[in-house]
Write a protein that holds these residues in place. Structure first.
Motif, PDB file in Angstrom:
ATOM      1  N   GLY A  84      -1.450  14.525  -5.547  1.00 18.27           N
ATOM      2  CA  GLY A  84      -1.631  13.847  -4.270  1.00 18.27           C
ATOM      3  C   GLY A  84      -2.162  12.441  -4.386  1.00 18.27           C
ATOM      4  N   VAL A  85      -2.047  11.840  -5.577  1.00 13.42           N
ATOM      5  CA  VAL A  85      -2.574  10.496  -5.835  1.00 13.42           C
ATOM      6  C   VAL A  85      -1.447   9.630  -6.387  1.00 13.42           C
ATOM      7  N   GLY A  86      -1.463   8.346  -6.024  1.00 15.69           N
ATOM      8  CA  GLY A  86      -0.412   7.429  -6.431  1.00 15.69           C
ATOM      9  C   GLY A  86      -0.765   6.575  -7.628  1.00 15.69           C
ATOM     10  N   HIS A  87      -0.398   5.288  -7.532  1.00 12.95           N
ATOM     11  CA  HIS A  87      -0.416   4.379  -8.674  1.00 12.95           C
ATOM     12  C   HIS A  87      -1.778   3.755  -8.933  1.00 12.95           C
ATOM     13  N   VAL A  88      -2.661   3.748  -7.949  1.00 16.72           N
ATOM     14  CA  VAL A  88      -3.946   3.053  -8.084  1.00 16.72           C
ATOM     15  C   VAL A  88      -5.085   4.025  -7.771  1.00 16.72           C
ATOM     16  N   ALA A  89      -5.301   4.961  -8.668  1.00 18.65           N
ATOM     17  CA  ALA A  89      -6.323   5.988  -8.443  1.00 18.65           C
ATOM     18  C   ALA A  89      -7.702   5.382  -8.232  1.00 18.65           C
ATOM     19  N   GLN A  90      -7.961   4.218  -8.847  1.00 18.67           N
ATOM     20  CA  GLN A  90      -9.281   3.596  -8.688  1.00 18.67           C
ATOM     21  C   GLN A  90      -9.509   3.113  -7.264  1.00 18.67           C
ATOM     22  N   LEU A  91      -8.438   2.917  -6.507  1.00 18.71           N
ATOM     23  CA  LEU A  91      -8.537   2.554  -5.096  1.00 18.71           C
ATOM     24  C   LEU A  91      -8.480   3.781  -4.195  1.00 18.71           C
ATOM     25  N   GLU A  92      -7.662   4.742  -4.582  1.00 19.15           N
ATOM     26  CA  GLU A  92      -7.406   5.888  -3.712  1.00 19.15           C
ATOM     27  C   GLU A  92      -8.487   6.964  -3.826  1.00 19.15           C
ATOM     28  N   VAL A  93      -8.907   7.285  -5.043  1.00 22.10           N
ATOM     29  CA  VAL A  93      -9.952   8.292  -5.262  1.00 22.10           C
ATOM     30  C   VAL A  93     -10.961   7.753  -6.281  1.00 22.10           C
ATOM     31  N   PRO A  94     -11.665   6.687  -5.932  1.00 23.20           N
ATOM     32  CA  PRO A  94     -12.556   6.036  -6.914  1.00 23.20           C
ATOM     33  C   PRO A  94     -13.668   6.931  -7.423  1.00 23.20           C
ATOM     34  N   ARG A  95     -14.178   7.838  -6.595  1.00 23.54           N
ATOM     35  CA  ARG A  95     -15.284   8.682  -7.046  1.00 23.54           C
ATOM     36  C   ARG A  95     -14.813   9.661  -8.127  1.00 23.54           C
ATOM     37  N   THR A  96     -13.609  10.191  -7.966  1.00 21.10           N
ATOM     38  CA  THR A  96     -13.082  11.095  -8.980  1.00 21.10           C
ATOM     39  C   THR A  96     -12.890  10.360 -10.300  1.00 21.10           C
ATOM     40  N   VAL A  97     -12.333   9.162 -10.246  1.00 22.15           N
ATOM     41  CA  VAL A  97     -12.141   8.373 -11.460  1.00 22.15           C
ATOM     42  C   VAL A  97     -13.493   8.040 -12.083  1.00 22.15           C
ATOM     43  N   ALA A  98     -14.458   7.660 -11.262  1.00 22.39           N
ATOM     44  CA  ALA A  98     -15.786   7.308 -11.785  1.00 22.39           C
ATOM     45  C   ALA A  98     -16.428   8.489 -12.496  1.00 22.39           C
ATOM     46  N   ARG A  99     -16.265   9.674 -11.967  1.00 28.83           N
ATOM     47  CA  ARG A  99     -16.847  10.864 -12.600  1.00 28.83           C
ATOM     48  C   ARG A  99     -16.221  11.109 -13.973  1.00 28.83           C
ATOM     49  N   ALA A 100     -14.915  10.880 -14.089  1.00 23.32           N
ATOM     50  CA  ALA A 100     -14.257  11.037 -15.392  1.00 23.32           C
ATOM     51  C   ALA A 100     -14.718   9.961 -16.368  1.00 23.32           C
ATOM     52  N   VAL A 101     -14.934   8.746 -15.863  1.00 26.71           N
ATOM     53  CA  VAL A 101     -15.411   7.668 -16.726  1.00 26.71           C
ATOM     54  C   VAL A 101     -16.818   7.978 -17.236  1.00 26.71           C
ATOM     55  N   LEU A 102     -17.684   8.491 -16.363  1.00 26.68           N
ATOM     56  CA  LEU A 102     -19.042   8.828 -16.799  1.00 26.68           C
ATOM     57  C   LEU A 102     -19.013   9.885 -17.898  1.00 26.68           C
TER      58      LEU A 102
ATOM     59  N   MET B 200       0.824  -1.206   0.000  1.00 26.97           N
ATOM     60  CA  MET B 200       0.000   0.000   0.000  1.00 26.97           C
ATOM     61  C   MET B 200       0.858   1.255   0.000  1.00 26.97           C
ATOM     62  N   GLU B 201       1.969   1.238   0.735  1.00 26.57           N
ATOM     63  CA  GLU B 201       2.852   2.408   0.757  1.00 26.57           C
ATOM     64  C   GLU B 201       3.457   2.662  -0.617  1.00 26.57           C
ATOM     65  N   SER B 202       3.672   1.606  -1.395  1.00 28.54           N
ATOM     66  CA  SER B 202       4.220   1.762  -2.736  1.00 28.54           C
ATOM     67  C   SER B 202       3.182   2.297  -3.719  1.00 28.54           C
ATOM     68  N   CYS B 203       1.931   1.889  -3.516  1.00 24.12           N
ATOM     69  CA  CYS B 203       0.895   2.170  -4.512  1.00 24.12           C
ATOM     70  C   CYS B 203       0.045   3.393  -4.203  1.00 24.12           C
ATOM     71  N   VAL B 204      -0.063   3.759  -2.936  1.00 28.41           N
ATOM     72  CA  VAL B 204      -1.008   4.787  -2.501  1.00 28.41           C
ATOM     73  C   VAL B 204      -0.252   5.996  -1.963  1.00 28.41           C
ATOM     74  N   ALA B 205      -0.623   7.188  -2.405  1.00 30.98           N
ATOM     75  CA  ALA B 205       0.051   8.399  -1.934  1.00 30.98           C
ATOM     76  C   ALA B 205      -0.413   8.798  -0.542  1.00 30.98           C
ATOM     77  N   ASP B 206      -1.696   8.652  -0.260  1.00 34.36           N
ATOM     78  CA  ASP B 206      -2.275   9.067   1.020  1.00 34.36           C
ATOM     79  C   ASP B 206      -3.029   7.882   1.622  1.00 34.36           C
ATOM     80  N   LEU B 207      -2.390   7.210   2.568  1.00 34.28           N
ATOM     81  CA  LEU B 207      -2.977   5.995   3.141  1.00 34.28           C
ATOM     82  C   LEU B 207      -4.235   6.279   3.957  1.00 34.28           C
ATOM     83  N   THR B 208      -4.467   7.537   4.355  1.00 37.26           N
ATOM     84  CA  THR B 208      -5.687   7.833   5.107  1.00 37.26           C
ATOM     85  C   THR B 208      -6.933   7.661   4.236  1.00 37.26           C
ATOM     86  N   ARG B 209      -6.745   7.587   2.924  1.00 36.51           N
ATOM     87  CA  ARG B 209      -7.892   7.375   2.037  1.00 36.51           C
ATOM     88  C   ARG B 209      -8.330   5.915   1.990  1.00 36.51           C
ATOM     89  N   ILE B 210      -7.510   5.015   2.513  1.00 37.35           N
ATOM     90  CA  ILE B 210      -7.812   3.591   2.454  1.00 37.35           C
ATOM     91  C   ILE B 210      -8.492   3.172   3.762  1.00 37.35           C
TER      92      ILE B 210
END
Length: 346
Positions: A289-307, A188-198
């Motif tokens: 402020g986002v790392g390697h797995v945006a779909q895990l870290e900020v899923p709502r932001t990614v979902a809005r872009a997908v929509l 998680m430390e490698s993949c996520v920029a802000d662990l408080t989001r998990i």
């Protein structure tokens, strides 16, 4: 290339942390493949397929698939040797792409909205380039497309392992030395920029996934051989040949969303913008402020872009909510992942 737009947050489901979606095994090309299904929650949903990254699994898509279930009937596949799928014979980008193509044809759901993270992004690019008949839109999250400066990736420290005969044995020994809790924290430390989001629930699920790896005798070999295959594809991309990943990216013709985290520690942060420049019909979303797995870290932001991508790809079928355009333009300078209280600059 153009900037990605974001649909308003209120069009998404209420905040919820679902458990992993139900999974099942299907025999495909002589081996068992594990697939998780995220059923659509509204009529008229279109098929989607999610492909994870190196060392990941179908479980990495739980939140994003749930948020998009009103538009997409989702399936997330475990690549050979990862998650709960049986090991494969080859661990290369072409071999994984062949498996994805086989699954789409076997499930008879194509063309699909195809998603790929990291290694899965490279696989998805190859599928979209070689089999455009199977892909409606393409979403790439921190795609592992070729770069040669491995000082820009934590994975660079694995390169010496590739020079060691049977390096997977050393990897298996190293894996056995770490408790699942420690390994999950390191991942998680490698993949996520802000662990408080998990959330704590997601942390426990990550530990459970690590335990599965410990029980799978093939996992270390699959990981090392896949990394070797990925590095090989990077090197070949700078040589002549139609199979080079950057040339395949240039051949993609479907509407594409490229998402990159500016704090990505595994893929060179310059790759996502380069991918968006190379792919003709592309939209770029860069997240501060986002790392390697945006779909895990900020899923709502990614979902809005997908929509927004889905609406643009089929504008007649999907009218934009009132105020979407204005809000999307405002979000170019910054957004907030609801529920985290933390700003994410775009």
């Amino acid at each position: 290339m153009k900037r990605a737009e974001l649909w308003p947050d209120h069009v998404l489901p209420a905040h919820h942390v679902p458990p992993p979606w139900p999974g099942r095994h299907v025999r495909l090309d002589g081996t068992l493949v594990h697939v998780r299904d995220t059923p659509a929650t509204a009529p008229g949903a279109e098929p989607a397929l999610y492909v994870h990254g190196l060392g990941g699994s179908a479980q990495n898509w739980t939140d994003l698939a749930g948020l998009l279930a009103g538009r997409l009937d989702g399936q997330a596949i475990d690549l050979p040797g990862f998650g709960r799928s049986e090991p494969g014979r080859r661990y290369t980008v072409p071999a994984f792409a062949d498996r994805v193509v086989s699954w789409i044809e076997h499930s008879d759901r194509g063309p699909v909205h195809l998603f790929g993270n990291s290694l899965g992004g490279a696989v998805a690019v190859r599928v979209a380039a070689l089999r455009p008949d199977l892909v409606r839109t393409l979403t790439l999250i921190s795609p592992a497309l070729p770069f040669l400066d491995f000082r820009r990736s934590l994975q660079g420290r694995m390169l010496p392992l590739l020079a060691i005969p049977r390096g997977e044995r050393l990897a298996a020994w190293r894996l056995a030395q770490l408790a699942p809790e420690v390994m999950a924290q390191q991942v998680m430390e490698s993949c996520v920029a802000d662990l408080t989001r998990i959330s704590e629930q997601r942390r426990q699920e990550a530990i459970d996934e690590i335990r599965i790896r410990y029980e799978a005798a093939h996992y270390a070999a699959a990981y090392v051989r896949t990394f070797r295959g990925l590095v090989g594809s990077f090197l070949r991309s700078y040589l002549p040949g139609a199979g080079a990943l950057w040339r395949q990216a240039a051949a993609v013709r479907v509407p594409t969303l490229v998402v990159g985290g500016r704090q990505d520690r595994l893929v060179d942060v310059r790759v996502a913008p380069q991918a968006a420049r190379v792919i003709p019909d592309s939209r770029l979303l860069l997240l501060d402020g986002v790392g390697h797995v945006a779909q895990l870290e900020v899923p709502r932001t990614v979902a809005r872009a997908v929509l927004a991508l889905l609406a643009e790809a089929a504008p007649a079928a999907t009218p934009a909510p009132n105020g979407t355009k204005a809000q999307a333009r405002a979000m170019v300078t910054g957004t907030e992942e609801s529920g985290t209280g933390r700003d994410v600059a775009v």
